[in-house]
Scaffold this active site. Structure first.
Site, short mmCIF file in Angstrom:
data_model
loop_
_atom_site.label_atom_id
_atom_site.label_comp_id
_atom_site.label_asym_id
_atom_site.label_seq_id
_atom_site.Cartn_x
_atom_site.Cartn_y
_atom_site.Cartn_z
N LEU A 1 12.30 6.69 4.22
CA LEU A 1 11.05 8.14 4.70
C LEU A 1 10.02 8.07 5.33
CD1 LEU A 1 12.51 10.31 6.54
CD2 LEU A 1 12.69 11.80 5.04
N ARG B 1 2.77 -9.93 8.77
CA ARG B 1 1.60 -10.04 7.01
C ARG B 1 1.87 -8.71 7.10
NH1 ARG B 1 -3.24 -11.97 8.62
NH2 ARG B 1 -3.83 -12.33 5.83
N ASN C 1 20.91 2.59 -1.94
CA ASN C 1 19.51 2.91 -1.11
C ASN C 1 19.08 2.48 -0.23
OD1 ASN C 1 19.76 5.75 -1.59
ND2 ASN C 1 17.85 5.95 -2.50
N ASP D 1 18.93 11.96 -8.31
CA ASP D 1 19.13 10.87 -7.10
C ASP D 1 19.46 9.44 -8.31
OD1 ASP D 1 19.88 13.22 -5.37
OD2 ASP D 1 18.25 12.20 -4.32
N GLY D 2 17.56 9.63 -8.37
CA GLY D 2 17.97 8.03 -9.51
C GLY D 2 19.12 8.06 -10.38
N ASP E 1 2.65 -5.72 3.85
CA ASP E 1 2.55 -5.56 1.95
C ASP E 1 4.07 -4.93 1.80
OD1 ASP E 1 -0.26 -4.30 1.70
OD2 ASP E 1 0.07 -2.53 1.12
N HIS F 1 -1.10 -4.86 -1.55
CA HIS F 1 -1.52 -6.76 -1.96
C HIS F 1 -0.73 -7.42 -0.10
CE1 HIS F 1 -2.13 -10.77 -3.55
NE2 HIS F 1 -1.13 -11.17 -2.70
#
Length: 294
Positions: free
Chosen positions: A193, A176, A148, A74-75, A178, A159
């Site tokens: 997902l 707030r 995607n 898929d990449g 990630d 972070h």
């Protein structure tokens, strides 16, 4: 062969012996059927007996071919699709990756299914992309597209960042967390997902906003009409190390105070499948859902 396609472009997974073997077989198969075959340059370096005038850049392949066949996972499909969506070209995939949500054809014995597709017996879907823009002091600094998802996040693991989200200039929430995943239906079975987002069937004109580890128990994924414009305004209290990732392939740098605008792109990806394709069958197989009880 009587076919809606005349020129076929091949794109492959770099430095992958199994993908190279499939590509070589595919090239021979298509030539035997009488098609003109062109090969993306990096892909062609893995193959033998490819004339130099048949090796082209990906953009040129999009302009010249009627059908692109991507051999990989898929990449690889995502990387090719972001470019090929600019052109009126159909795209199909041979799976040489892991899950293979976008690459239908089995590398072992793909010939029968592909021959049906080449004769015009196929299902076509038009998948929309996201257009991602970064603005600094109302000036466009960078832009790219995503098949995607677009993901706003820090460049450090675990972070927290601060931002506000707007839909069509209406304030929706401040957060707030990630980061935030903004996903298409195509991407709803990928990173979104894993982050707890909903599965959106491909025909839906919708996008999902999925918070990443929000610092509140009330934050939940939000699904909105894809014709809406999503704007994310970064707090000045953030560090300098922020970014927007498009399909985990392209990274756009973001600074505190910047605004990220995400909207549906004008162009769509023409994704084709064998005639017996069923999206729900793919979900059931790839996600290991239960089989029928009776």
């Amino acid at each position: 062969m009587d076919s809606p396609f005349r020129t076929i472009g091949l794109i492959g997974k770099p430095n992958h012996p199994d993908a190279a073997a499939t590509l070589q077989r595919l090239h021979t198969f298509l030539l035997a059927l009488g098609f003109t075959v062109i090969v993306e340059k990096r892909t062609g370096s893995q193959l033998i007996d490819i004339p130099k005038n048949k090796l082209v850049k990906l953009v040129d392949l999009g302009e010249q071919a009627d059908l692109a066949i991507v051999v990989g996972g898929d990449g690889n499909m995502l990387g090719a699709a972001r470019v090929l969506a600019r052109f009126d070209i159909a795209v199909i995939g041979v799976n040489r990756g892991n899950l293979g949500f976008l690459t239908d054809l089995n590398p072992e014995g793909f010939e029968a299914s592909l021959e049906q597709v080449l004769s015009g017996e196929y299902v076509e879907e038009k998948r929309f992309l996201l257009e991602v823009e970064v603005y600094r002091h109302n000036e466009l600094k960078s832009a790219n597209s995503a098949v995607n998802e677009a993901v706003l996040h820090a460049d450090k693991v675990a972070h927290m960042i601060e931002f506000e989200a707007f839909i069509n200039n209406d304030f929706v929430f401040s957060q707030r967390s990630d980061g935030l995943i903004v996903s298409t239906p195509t991407g709803s079975t990928a990173y979104s997902l894993s982050g707890g987002g909903p599965i959106l069937t491909p025909e839906l004109n919708a996008i999902a906003l999925v918070p990443m580890f929000p610092h509140t128990l009330s934050s939940r994924p939000l699904v909105v009409d894809a014709d809406n414009e999503v704007r994310l305004k970064l707090s000045l209290e953030n560090t300098d190390s922020l970014q927007v990732s498009c399909d985990s392939h392209v990274v756009l740098a973001v600074l505190p105070g910047d605004e990220v605008v995400i909207k549906k792109a004008d162009k769509k990806l023409r994704l084709i499948h064998p005639k017996n394709y069923s999206y729900y069958n793919v979900l059931r197989q790839k996600l290991n859902w239960g089989s029928r009880l009776y």
